[in-house]
Design a protein around this motif. Structure first.
Motif, PDB file in Angstrom:
ATOM      1  N   ALA A 199     -70.446  12.041  -7.783  1.00 43.49           N
ATOM      2  CA  ALA A 199     -71.378  10.914  -7.843  1.00 43.49           C
ATOM      3  C   ALA A 199     -71.758  10.466  -6.436  1.00 43.49           C
ATOM      4  CB  ALA A 199     -70.751   9.759  -8.610  1.00 43.49           C
ATOM      5  N   GLN A 200     -73.058  10.441  -6.164  1.00 38.22           N
ATOM      6  CA  GLN A 200     -73.550  10.018  -4.858  1.00 38.22           C
ATOM      7  C   GLN A 200     -74.514   8.845  -5.013  1.00 38.22           C
ATOM      8  OE1 GLN A 200     -75.230  13.684  -3.224  1.00 38.22           O
ATOM      9  NE2 GLN A 200     -73.339  14.030  -2.095  1.00 38.22           N
ATOM     10  N   LEU A 201     -74.340   7.841  -4.161  1.00 37.18           N
ATOM     11  CA  LEU A 201     -75.293   6.731  -4.095  1.00 37.18           C
ATOM     12  C   LEU A 201     -76.517   7.214  -3.343  1.00 37.18           C
ATOM     13  CD1 LEU A 201     -76.170   3.738  -4.332  1.00 37.18           C
ATOM     14  CD2 LEU A 201     -74.864   3.308  -2.229  1.00 37.18           C
ATOM     15  N   VAL A 202     -77.672   7.297  -4.040  1.00 35.42           N
ATOM     16  CA  VAL A 202     -78.871   7.871  -3.428  1.00 35.42           C
ATOM     17  C   VAL A 202     -79.986   6.848  -3.236  1.00 35.42           C
ATOM     18  CG1 VAL A 202     -78.390  10.201  -4.261  1.00 35.42           C
ATOM     19  CG2 VAL A 202     -79.764   8.641  -5.678  1.00 35.42           C
ATOM     20  N   ASP A 203     -79.901   5.686  -3.892  1.00 33.41           N
ATOM     21  CA  ASP A 203     -80.984   4.717  -3.746  1.00 33.41           C
ATOM     22  C   ASP A 203     -80.552   3.376  -4.317  1.00 33.41           C
ATOM     23  OD1 ASP A 203     -83.473   3.798  -2.963  1.00 33.41           O
ATOM     24  OD2 ASP A 203     -84.612   5.286  -4.118  1.00 33.41           O
ATOM     25  N   VAL A 204     -81.335   2.347  -4.008  1.00 31.71           N
ATOM     26  CA  VAL A 204     -81.197   1.012  -4.584  1.00 31.71           C
ATOM     27  C   VAL A 204     -82.606   0.575  -4.955  1.00 31.71           C
ATOM     28  CG1 VAL A 204     -80.296  -1.321  -4.274  1.00 31.71           C
ATOM     29  CG2 VAL A 204     -79.254   0.581  -3.023  1.00 31.71           C
ATOM     30  N   LEU A 205     -82.811   0.223  -6.237  1.00 33.11           N
ATOM     31  CA  LEU A 205     -84.162  -0.023  -6.734  1.00 33.11           C
ATOM     32  C   LEU A 205     -84.190  -1.227  -7.666  1.00 33.11           C
ATOM     33  CD1 LEU A 205     -85.113   3.633  -7.789  1.00 33.11           C
ATOM     34  CD2 LEU A 205     -86.074   2.384  -5.844  1.00 33.11           C
ATOM     35  N   PRO A 206     -85.364  -1.845  -7.829  1.00 30.55           N
ATOM     36  CA  PRO A 206     -85.499  -2.849  -8.897  1.00 30.55           C
ATOM     37  C   PRO A 206     -85.308  -2.177 -10.250  1.00 30.55           C
ATOM     38  CG  PRO A 206     -87.349  -2.960  -7.346  1.00 30.55           C
ATOM     39  CD  PRO A 206     -86.607  -1.698  -7.042  1.00 30.55           C
ATOM     40  N   ALA A 207     -84.718  -2.900 -11.199  1.00 28.40           N
ATOM     41  CA  ALA A 207     -84.488  -2.333 -12.525  1.00 28.40           C
ATOM     42  C   ALA A 207     -85.799  -1.963 -13.208  1.00 28.40           C
ATOM     43  CB  ALA A 207     -83.701  -3.314 -13.382  1.00 28.40           C
ATOM     44  N   LEU A 267     -80.175  -3.122   1.389  1.00 28.27           N
ATOM     45  CA  LEU A 267     -79.364  -1.979   0.956  1.00 28.27           C
ATOM     46  C   LEU A 267     -80.229  -0.740   0.753  1.00 28.27           C
ATOM     47  CD1 LEU A 267     -76.954  -3.720  -1.584  1.00 28.27           C
ATOM     48  CD2 LEU A 267     -76.309  -2.638   0.578  1.00 28.27           C
ATOM     49  N   GLN A 268     -81.406  -0.929   0.208  1.00 27.87           N
ATOM     50  CA  GLN A 268     -82.288   0.214  -0.018  1.00 27.87           C
ATOM     51  C   GLN A 268     -82.610   0.925   1.297  1.00 27.87           C
ATOM     52  OE1 GLN A 268     -86.705  -0.109  -0.644  1.00 27.87           O
ATOM     53  NE2 GLN A 268     -86.166   0.487  -2.756  1.00 27.87           N
ATOM     54  N   ARG A 269     -83.003   0.157   2.311  1.00 29.35           N
ATOM     55  CA  ARG A 269     -83.336   0.772   3.602  1.00 29.35           C
ATOM     56  C   ARG A 269     -82.128   1.482   4.195  1.00 29.35           C
ATOM     57  NH1 ARG A 269     -85.442  -4.674   4.383  1.00 29.35           N
ATOM     58  NH2 ARG A 269     -87.643  -4.709   3.739  1.00 29.35           N
ATOM     59  N   ALA A 270     -80.951   0.873   4.068  1.00 30.73           N
ATOM     60  CA  ALA A 270     -79.747   1.462   4.646  1.00 30.73           C
ATOM     61  C   ALA A 270     -79.360   2.753   3.936  1.00 30.73           C
ATOM     62  CB  ALA A 270     -78.591   0.464   4.583  1.00 30.73           C
ATOM     63  N   VAL A 271     -79.382   2.747   2.601  1.00 29.65           N
ATOM     64  CA  VAL A 271     -78.995   3.940   1.847  1.00 29.65           C
ATOM     65  C   VAL A 271     -79.973   5.075   2.115  1.00 29.65           C
ATOM     66  CG1 VAL A 271     -78.773   4.896  -0.485  1.00 29.65           C
ATOM     67  CG2 VAL A 271     -77.762   2.670   0.058  1.00 29.65           C
ATOM     68  N   ARG A 272     -81.252   4.773   2.156  1.00 34.87           N
ATOM     69  CA  ARG A 272     -82.242   5.820   2.412  1.00 34.87           C
ATOM     70  C   ARG A 272     -82.114   6.376   3.823  1.00 34.87           C
ATOM     71  NH1 ARG A 272     -87.774   3.469  -0.579  1.00 34.87           N
ATOM     72  NH2 ARG A 272     -86.978   3.723  -2.717  1.00 34.87           N
ATOM     73  N   ALA A 273     -81.738   5.539   4.760  1.00 37.64           N
ATOM     74  CA  ALA A 273     -81.590   6.012   6.141  1.00 37.64           C
ATOM     75  C   ALA A 273     -80.282   6.760   6.354  1.00 37.64           C
ATOM     76  CB  ALA A 273     -81.672   4.835   7.111  1.00 37.64           C
ATOM     77  N   ALA A 274     -79.214   6.275   5.745  1.00 34.21           N
ATOM     78  CA  ALA A 274     -77.894   6.881   5.958  1.00 34.21           C
ATOM     79  C   ALA A 274     -77.715   8.163   5.164  1.00 34.21           C
ATOM     80  CB  ALA A 274     -76.797   5.887   5.577  1.00 34.21           C
ATOM     81  N   GLY A 275     -78.522   8.352   4.140  1.00 34.32           N
ATOM     82  CA  GLY A 275     -78.343   9.510   3.285  1.00 34.32           C
ATOM     83  C   GLY A 275     -77.359   9.213   2.173  1.00 34.32           C
ATOM     84  N   PRO A 276     -77.194  10.137   1.236  1.00 35.55           N
ATOM     85  CA  PRO A 276     -76.309   9.885   0.095  1.00 35.55           C
ATOM     86  C   PRO A 276     -74.900   9.501   0.527  1.00 35.55           C
ATOM     87  CG  PRO A 276     -77.591  11.887  -0.254  1.00 35.55           C
ATOM     88  CD  PRO A 276     -77.822  11.467   1.166  1.00 35.55           C
ATOM     89  N   VAL A 277     -74.320   8.540  -0.187  1.00 36.40           N
ATOM     90  CA  VAL A 277     -72.929   8.124   0.024  1.00 36.40           C
ATOM     91  C   VAL A 277     -72.091   8.735  -1.100  1.00 36.40           C
ATOM     92  CG1 VAL A 277     -71.337   6.172   0.140  1.00 36.40           C
ATOM     93  CG2 VAL A 277     -73.638   5.967   1.126  1.00 36.40           C
ATOM     94  N   ASP A 278     -71.077   9.491  -0.760  1.00 32.62           N
ATOM     95  CA  ASP A 278     -70.243  10.174  -1.749  1.00 32.62           C
ATOM     96  C   ASP A 278     -69.274   9.165  -2.363  1.00 32.62           C
ATOM     97  OD1 ASP A 278     -68.509  11.757  -3.208  1.00 32.62           O
ATOM     98  OD2 ASP A 278     -68.495  13.394  -1.764  1.00 32.62           O
ATOM     99  N   VAL A 279     -69.659   8.604  -3.490  1.00 30.54           N
ATOM    100  CA  VAL A 279     -68.851   7.568  -4.138  1.00 30.54           C
ATOM    101  C   VAL A 279     -67.579   8.174  -4.728  1.00 30.54           C
ATOM    102  CG1 VAL A 279     -68.811   5.796  -5.938  1.00 30.54           C
ATOM    103  CG2 VAL A 279     -70.885   6.160  -4.590  1.00 30.54           C
ATOM    104  N   THR A 280     -67.657   9.380  -5.234  1.00 28.14           N
ATOM    105  CA  THR A 280     -66.467  10.034  -5.778  1.00 28.14           C
ATOM    106  C   THR A 280     -65.391  10.180  -4.710  1.00 28.14           C
ATOM    107  OG1 THR A 280     -67.803  11.250  -7.402  1.00 28.14           O
ATOM    108  CG2 THR A 280     -65.610  12.113  -6.929  1.00 28.14           C
ATOM    109  N   ALA A 281     -65.801  10.558  -3.499  1.00 30.33           N
ATOM    110  CA  ALA A 281     -64.843  10.700  -2.399  1.00 30.33           C
ATOM    111  C   ALA A 281     -64.283   9.343  -1.976  1.00 30.33           C
ATOM    112  CB  ALA A 281     -65.503  11.389  -1.204  1.00 30.33           C
TER     113      ALA A 281
END
Length: 466
Positions: free
Chosen positions: A67-75, A204-218
């Motif tokens: 599972a990777q965090l790839v974005d933050v969006l409005p529902a 959070l959206q800008r940060a996640v898109r800039a940092a790339g996917p965050v490996d939540v499983t790890a």
């Protein structure tokens, strides 16, 4: 020379004690009859030729997800929600049957969306039965803690499986106390939600898109080594998330003041990572869905009125019973009479083998939910008796790095009578109250025989058609 006999005893300790009093070795077997009325169904499912391979496939699919965090969006964008659409935790429910905290969260969300000027006026909207939709988060590849209410203007985490591209979603965590997910809807609750939509989500959206996917499983693997169990203790996970995102926040186009406020909010909210742990667990469990013959539970969820489970081999069918009140510790002057029955999708963590199943890795959690350190160790060992495997990614140092118990097996629950243990927050029974405590709870026992009966019926149907 004949070896000294060893007497094997089953059930109560009376016989074993008597044998040992006569200097004879006794081997005690912890056994009890299966749940009442399940013997025939257990025999049918045990003999199902699909079962072993199906469960192996389900566990393999679950373990194969990253599972990777790839974005933050409005529902509205992520989930396609329109004005008047609301998602909620647990199995399906109507306003008429909704508990106090569920009603309070829906009333607050209606005011947040501008459907009413005052949350109190929202009751009439929901009583009318028109102008809105109400659907479980689980039916939209999403999960929501406590009341789990999600409306179009709220922002959600977007998690993706690196191999398949499958996605799951969860709202952003508001913190503890008087918050919407616990049924509170006071002006400060609504103001916080507006700030989260206007500031926190975009930062959070800008940060996640800039940092790339965050490996939540790890991150989950690391936090289990650091004293978190990822349901009611997420301190290490929250801090590691900040470590990964803060540089990108600072370098982004977000205002410096907004970044500072976002970092302060997340850093002051130890539960923030819970809303990433939950969709990570759902993403993995969703991969195990729909496998004919599998007896593995793929969801446990509560709406404050009903507790429901879904099983891999029975599709999207819910098996429900009355939600129970947790046994635990209360905040301030609150007590048992103030607590609502169990609520929330956060039991997806236990379904995946963490939370209450990983109490041994987070003994400090007993200070929040009651019990003792030996209780925590015993709970994890006990959950191993009703699961299909261990998770080699998520290990428990104090148990010689054994993997967390993985894959709740309906047949093992019915055969042993051991129910899954969940550690949870407690919402106030009256709408608007907020959190009143935290504790331990189990599902209503009858839902597992009901799921077993459905599995047995399918097995018999296949046998007739063969």
């Amino acid at each position: 020379m004949t070896a000294a006999p060893t007497v094997v005893t089953v059930g109560t300790d009376l016989l074993a004690d008597a044998v040992e009093d006569q200097a004879v070795s006794a081997r005690r077997v912890d056994w009890q009859p299966p749940m009442p009325g399940t013997a025939d169904d257990l025999a049918t499912v045990a003999a199902d030729p699909l079962r072993a391979a199906a469960n192996e496939k389900a566990v393999e699919a679950y373990l194969g997800v990253t599972a990777q965090l790839v974005d933050v969006l409005p529902a509205s964008e992520a989930l396609g929600l329109s004005r008047g659409d609301f998602l909620h935790a647990g199995p399906p429910i109507t306003w008429e049957r909704a508990s106090g905290p569920m009603r309070g969260a829906l009333m607050g969300a209606a005011a947040f969306e501008g459907l009413v000027d005052d949350p109190e006026a929202a009751a009439a909207l929901f009583e009318s039965g028109t102008g809105y939709t109400l659907d479980p988060c689980h039916h939209h590849h999403a999960v929501g803690p406590m009341a789990g209410v999600v409306s179009p203007s709220m922002w959600v985490f977007v998690l993706e499986d690196a191999a398949t591209g499958a996605r799951t979603y969860c709202s952003l965590n508001e913190g503890l106390g008087k918050v919407l997910r616990y049924g509170a809807y006071s002006p400060d609750v609504l103001e916080r939600l507006r700030w989260m939509a206007d500031v926190l989500g975009p930062v959070l959206q800008r940060a996640v898109r800039a940092a790339g996917p965050v490996d939540v499983t790890a991150l989950l693997a690391q936090m289990l080594q650091m004293g978190d169990e990822a349901h009611n203790r997420n301190r290490a996970g929250t801090l590691m998330l900040l470590r990964d995102l803060v540089p990108a926040m600072i370098r982004s186009e977000s205002r410096a003041g907004d970044v500072a406020d976002a970092v302060a909010f997340i850093g002051g909210n130890d539960h923030f990572f819970l809303n990433l742990a939950m969709p990570a667990c759902k993403l993995a469990l969703d991969a195990a869905r729909g496998i004919e013959g599998s007896t593995m539970v793929v969801a446990m969820a509560r709406n404050g009125t009903d507790f429901g489970i879904q099983v891999s081999g029975t599709g999207d069918q819910w098996f429900t019973g009355p939600a129970q009140i947790a046994d635990g510790l209360y905040l301030g002057s609150y007590g048992l009479d103030d607590a609502n029955p169990d609520i929330g999708d956060s039991a997806i963590t236990e379904t995946a083998g963490i939370g209450g199943f990983a109490m041994a890795t987070a003994p400090a959690i007993v200070r929040l939910v009651g019990g003792s350190v030996p209780d925590a160790l015993a709970a994890t060992r006990r959950m191993g008796e009703i699961t299909l495997a261990e998770n080699p990614r998520w290990t428990i140092p104090v148990l010689e790095f054994a993997g967390t118990p993985t894959g709740i097996d309906v047949t093992r629950v019915c055969r042993t009578g051991i129910l899954p243990q969940i550690n949870t927050g407690m919402a106030g029974r009256v709408a608007g109250t907020g959190q009143v405590g935290a504790g331990l709870v189990t599902p209503p026992a009858e839902i597992f025989p009901a799921a077993l009966a459905a599995l047995a019926e399918r097995a018999r149907d296949r046998s007739v058609k063969a």
